[in-house]
Design an enzyme around this catalytic site. Structure first.
Site, PDB file in Angstrom:
ATOM      1  N   GLU A  57     -17.797  -3.888   2.995  1.00  0.00           N
ATOM      2  CA  GLU A  57     -16.497  -4.571   2.690  1.00  0.00           C
ATOM      3  C   GLU A  57     -16.942  -6.163   3.066  1.00  0.00           C
ATOM      4  O   GLU A  57     -17.405  -6.272   4.290  1.00  0.00           O
ATOM      5  CB  GLU A  57     -15.456  -3.910   3.746  1.00  0.00           C
ATOM      6  CG  GLU A  57     -14.056  -4.067   3.211  1.00  0.00           C
ATOM      7  CD  GLU A  57     -13.569  -3.404   2.098  1.00  0.00           C
ATOM      8  OE1 GLU A  57     -12.436  -3.299   1.537  1.00  0.00           O
ATOM      9  OE2 GLU A  57     -14.441  -1.968   1.610  1.00  0.00           O
ATOM     10  N   LYS A 115     -10.715   1.403   8.960  1.00  0.00           N
ATOM     11  CA  LYS A 115     -10.976   0.944   7.622  1.00  0.00           C
ATOM     12  C   LYS A 115     -10.572  -0.347   7.362  1.00  0.00           C
ATOM     13  O   LYS A 115      -9.441  -0.943   7.482  1.00  0.00           O
ATOM     14  CB  LYS A 115      -9.784   1.950   6.708  1.00  0.00           C
ATOM     15  CG  LYS A 115     -10.080   1.483   5.258  1.00  0.00           C
ATOM     16  CD  LYS A 115      -8.926   2.648   4.525  1.00  0.00           C
ATOM     17  CE  LYS A 115      -9.259   2.490   2.906  1.00  0.00           C
ATOM     18  NZ  LYS A 115      -8.354   1.291   2.778  1.00  0.00           N
ATOM     19  N   SER A 159     -13.844   5.450  -4.671  1.00  0.00           N
ATOM     20  CA  SER A 159     -12.823   5.383  -3.714  1.00  0.00           C
ATOM     21  C   SER A 159     -12.782   6.399  -2.730  1.00  0.00           C
ATOM     22  O   SER A 159     -13.649   7.124  -2.668  1.00  0.00           O
ATOM     23  CB  SER A 159     -11.557   4.884  -4.638  1.00  0.00           C
ATOM     24  OG  SER A 159     -10.465   4.516  -3.801  1.00  0.00           O
ATOM     25  N   LEU A 160     -11.654   6.406  -1.923  1.00  0.00           N
ATOM     26  CA  LEU A 160     -11.345   7.348  -1.114  1.00  0.00           C
ATOM     27  C   LEU A 160      -9.903   8.113  -1.365  1.00  0.00           C
ATOM     28  O   LEU A 160      -8.972   7.326  -1.836  1.00  0.00           O
ATOM     29  CB  LEU A 160     -11.112   6.954   0.250  1.00  0.00           C
ATOM     30  CG  LEU A 160     -12.564   6.549   1.072  1.00  0.00           C
ATOM     31  CD1 LEU A 160     -12.471   5.689   2.235  1.00  0.00           C
ATOM     32  CD2 LEU A 160     -13.756   7.639   1.033  1.00  0.00           C
ATOM     33  N   ASP A 167       0.907  -1.260   0.085  1.00  0.00           N
ATOM     34  CA  ASP A 167       0.066   0.140  -0.026  1.00  0.00           C
ATOM     35  C   ASP A 167       0.815   1.328  -0.091  1.00  0.00           C
ATOM     36  O   ASP A 167       0.500   2.016  -0.695  1.00  0.00           O
ATOM     37  CB  ASP A 167      -0.882  -0.021   1.134  1.00  0.00           C
ATOM     38  CG  ASP A 167      -2.203  -0.881   1.063  1.00  0.00           C
ATOM     39  OD1 ASP A 167      -2.881  -1.139   1.904  1.00  0.00           O
ATOM     40  OD2 ASP A 167      -2.383  -1.165  -0.074  1.00  0.00           O
ATOM     41  N   GLU A 226     -14.442   5.575  11.748  1.00  0.00           N
ATOM     42  CA  GLU A 226     -14.563   4.288  11.729  1.00  0.00           C
ATOM     43  C   GLU A 226     -13.148   3.497  11.166  1.00  0.00           C
ATOM     44  O   GLU A 226     -12.513   4.133  10.372  1.00  0.00           O
ATOM     45  CB  GLU A 226     -15.758   3.614  10.975  1.00  0.00           C
ATOM     46  CG  GLU A 226     -15.493   4.096   9.584  1.00  0.00           C
ATOM     47  CD  GLU A 226     -17.099   3.644   8.681  1.00  0.00           C
ATOM     48  OE1 GLU A 226     -17.265   4.356   7.710  1.00  0.00           O
ATOM     49  OE2 GLU A 226     -17.757   2.739   9.194  1.00  0.00           O
ATOM     50  N   ASP A 235       0.611   4.057  -3.014  1.00  0.00           N
ATOM     51  CA  ASP A 235       0.361   5.346  -2.450  1.00  0.00           C
ATOM     52  C   ASP A 235       1.447   6.440  -2.870  1.00  0.00           C
ATOM     53  O   ASP A 235       0.968   7.338  -3.123  1.00  0.00           O
ATOM     54  CB  ASP A 235       0.035   5.500  -0.976  1.00  0.00           C
ATOM     55  CG  ASP A 235      -1.245   4.582  -0.647  1.00  0.00           C
ATOM     56  OD1 ASP A 235      -1.333   4.103   0.668  1.00  0.00           O
ATOM     57  OD2 ASP A 235      -2.070   4.434  -1.266  1.00  0.00           O
TER      58      ASP A 235
END
Length: 749
Positions: free
Chosen positions: A181, A123, A91-92, A42, A121, A46
């Site tokens: 999810e 993820k 997406s975010l 990730d 919350e 990213d």
């Protein structure tokens, strides 16, 4: 990691870096969403996205219409039927520090005009899913896909006990979508892998891969034991609902209120969320789970913070890929120490020679890591690592991590330096920079280097190319780099459509570790080999010559996979012209440019004979791509590919196309009309909106001028919308745009 440059020195440097980043990100997305494989961790992914966003801000002309910064996920595959989401599945955006998160909070409160309440919350690191309920009954379940079209996994979802098939309660709407999810708990994942090992099946790398791999599989063709194992995995899957899609006038004012309502109907919502009154309190929530992340029942990779007030969601809007009213805070990656066993060099499709670190297997963030890219010899030197070193490995939950550097204190003198080979490990050609000053070394044997041919053949079979089922990494390697016969069936991609059973039958390949690329050895120490395109004859097989399989040996017949591959290659001869243009591996020609060229010229022959001016004048092409197309056709073996494919029956022209330029000017409800599509238009991807305009006979322009007839604007339209208003150009929304491209301008009167 992102490329080492922190700032591109020239436009050419920036262009090359953008192209490299887009290639890496697209390949990673295709693996992640299409093959349930994770090419990079990730943090690396990213960092690529951050660097690409930075370069596109500095050089906006380099942002293509299908840039990863403007799109979501990846196109759906062919295994499942497509499902169009009633509302786009976004997406975010991510932040990686408290400072970035505070800046996001200040921005949304500034735009809202007052302090806000936030829903925080954890993820979940799982598979995104959209559920559509009609009159309280589950009718479809689909993966995210590209945000507009996902894969229909309803059959498997119906076998997951935690997902309600029917809702119970008051005021359930006649139609609505919820997003959530799907995941395995840590305990269930551990038990699942223990069972996999007991049965001799492959282990899953992490819970996310296990969830995706369990849900995205077909039961057809499985034996009873396999179906039983599949049912057992599906039974262990969980769902947490974290949002909504299409829902007209939801009966709640807040996101948290929706959670409570959905819970009363039987939908599982998060047990790890809290509504807070300030950005500071949200930061406390982030800090808490950063320290207690391993106490959560499932893997998490961050915290999601949302504006709780639903009315503000529409007001704050969204970009083309993410809402502005929500953000994901990503936790720093975890680190371990492991032994660097070797550095091996791999040559890719473009000839670039890349060193890879091969390490002792290390368990990091729930998955076993064996390999990491080192990018080039300059990076290896800069990191100061020696073969045999104990190295620091950083990882954020995915497969390919980053080697940070050596633990110098643990050296014992047996370590040795990596020496970049002077010759290509696949064909022996001398490696050299593409131009003076380049750090990367490349193999100049573009025509016949087996590694480059393999990469190009694999690209041809990819979803963005001809989408040939079965023509992936393994089959591409077998066709271009077999152990036997000595001469591969494909010396170049020119012979792809001429492949015969007789060519496939004798192929043997060395079995390689899928992560390290190293040859597997037998007990005697010899390389392990196998035959990917043939199988041993069974007593139930039909007599030779009667079953449609090649009988090249009394004890062997052509495998089902080989027969299907040849059939799929034959089917691909009728693919759309733009796919062939992408498959030819012309630099800069991706799906957007391929579509534009195909729609304007109608044939490879017309493109080949076009002048630079004609090519550059096509909307969505321009001078850089025009030069790349002309340069490609200057190479004799490139022309041989086109001629061989044509002779083999590949359809390198659009049937019925009236000739260059005609498709964009003759017929259609938008004949003579210029339209600019900007922002997020519900029901259309950015490429889809452009294609809809062109298909309707209009001109899809990229900039607004006095000659523009309509500007179709959605959330995130930005400066194009402002310019349209300044010039008095008519602005339409997504619903009006749909009428425009289907019925013409008169439908808007």
């Amino acid at each position: 990691m992102a490329p080492e440059n922190t700032e591109a020195e020239t436009p050419d440097d920036a262009r090359e870096e953008v192209a490299e980043l887009v290639k890496r990100i697209s390949a990673s997305r295709d693996a992640y969403y299409g093959r349930d494989a994770e090419m990079v961790d990730d943090a690396t992914y990213d960092s690529w996205m951050q660097r690409l966003e930075e370069l596109e801000r500095l050089h906006p002309e380099l942002q293509s219409q299908d840039s990863p910064t403007l799109t979501v996920g990846a196109a759906s595959g062919t295994l499942f039927d497509p499902v169009t989401h009633a509302e786009r599945m976004l997406s975010l955006d991510n932040v990686f520090s408290r400072e970035e998160f505070a800046a996001w909070g200040a921005r949304v409160e500034r735009d809202a005009g007052h302090p806000l309440a936030y829903l925080c919350e954890v993820k979940i690191d799982g598979l995104a899913l959209s559920l559509r309920y009609e009159n309280g009954r589950l009718v479809t379940a689909a993966t995210r896909g590209d945000g507009r079209v996902g894969e229909d996994v309803t059959e498997n979802v119906r076998r997951i006990p935690s997902i309600p098939q029917r809702l119970h309660g008051d005021d359930i709407p006649s139609l609505f979508e919820v997003r959530g999810e799907v995941f395995f708990t840590v305990d269930d994942f551990t038990a699942l892998n223990a069972r996999q090992e007991e049965l001799g099946d492959r282990l899953f790398a992490n819970p996310r891969n296990a969830a995706s791999g369990s849900l995205r599989q077909k039961s057809e063709g499985k034996n009873p034991r396999q179906r039983e194992a599949m049912d057992a995995r599906l039974a262990r899957l969980r769902l947490t609902v974290h949002g909504i899609g299409a829902w007209e006038n939801p009966p709640a004012a807040t996101q948290s209120g929706l959670y409570e309502l959905l819970g009363t109907w039987g939908l599982p919502t998060s047990a790890y969320y809290r509504v807070v009154d300030s950005v500071s309190d949200a930061d406390d929530f982030i800090r808490y789970y950063g320290e207690h992340r391993h106490e959560v029942e499932h893997e998490i990779d961050g915290i999601v913070i949302k504006v709780d007030d639903l009315a503000l969601h529409d007001e704050l809007g969204a970009t083309s890929r993410a809402p502005r009213w929500a953000i994901a805070y990503k936790y720093p990656p975890e680190q371990v120490n492991t032994r660097l066993l070797d550095v091996v060099v791999s040559v890719g499709r473009t000839g670039r020679a890349t060193p890879f670190a091969v390490m002792e297997p290390a368990l990091v963030a729930g998955s076993v890591v064996r390999q990491a890219t080192l990018h080039n010899q300059g990076v290896v030197k800069a990191k100061g690592v020696l073969i045999g070193d104990m190295v620091v490995l950083r990882k954020a939950g995915d497969v390919i991590p980053e080697v940070l550097g050596p633990v110098v204190e643990l050296r014992d003198g047996s370590e040795r330096a990596f020496v970049m080979p002077s010759a290509c490990p696949d064909c022996g050609s001398l490696l050299a920079p593409a131009k003076e000053g380049d750090i990367d070394l490349r193999c100049p044997n573009t025509r016949s280097c087996p590694a480059q041919v393999r990469g190009r053949v694999e690209h041809i079979g990819s979803r963005g190319g001809l989408d040939i089922e079965g023509l992936g990494e393994v089959s591409a390697a077998a066709l271009t780099q077999p152990l036997r016969p000595e001469s591969p069936p494909l010396a170049t991609e020119a012979g792809l459509f001429d492949l015969t059973p007789e060519q496939l039958f004798p192929i043997d390949v060395i079995v390689r570790d899928p992560e390290t690329g190293l040859a597997r050895l037998t007990e005697s120490g010899e390389p392990d080999t196998r035959s990917p395109f043939r199988r041993q004859r069974k007593r139930t097989d039909p007599p030779a010559g009667t079953g449609g399989t090649f009988d090249g040996d009394a004890d062997w017949v052509l495998s089902k996979a080989a027969v299907e591959l040849l059939a799929n290659i034959e089917k691909a001869k009728a693919a759309e012209l733009w796919r062939f243009l992408v498959a030819l591996n012309i630099r800069h020609v991706g799906p957007v440019a391929g579509r534009a060229l195909a729609q304007w010229f109608g044939s490879i022959a017309a493109i080949r004979s076009a002048s630079r001016e004609d090519l550059a004048a096509v909307e969505g092409v321009g001078g850089i791509i025009a030069d790349a197309v002309l340069d490609w056709f200057e190479v004799d073996w490139h022309r041989d590919i086109v001629e061989n494919w044509t002779s083999a029956g590949a359809q390198l022209a659009t049937p019925g196309h009236p000739g260059p330029g005609a498709a964009a000017t003759v017929g259609g409800v938008l004949e003579g009309v210029t339209v600019v599509a900007t922002g997020t238009l519900d029901g259309y991807t950015r490429d889809g909106a452009q294609e809809a305009i062109i298909t309707a006979g209009g001109k899809a322009a990229s900039s607004v001028s006095k000659k523009t007839d309509f500007v179709a604007a959605g959330p995130g339209a930005g400066s194009k919308l402002s310019k349209a208003e300044d010039l008095g150009v008519r602005v339409i929304d997504a619903a009006q745009f749909h009428l425009l491209v289907t019925e013409g301008p008169s439908a808007l009167d």
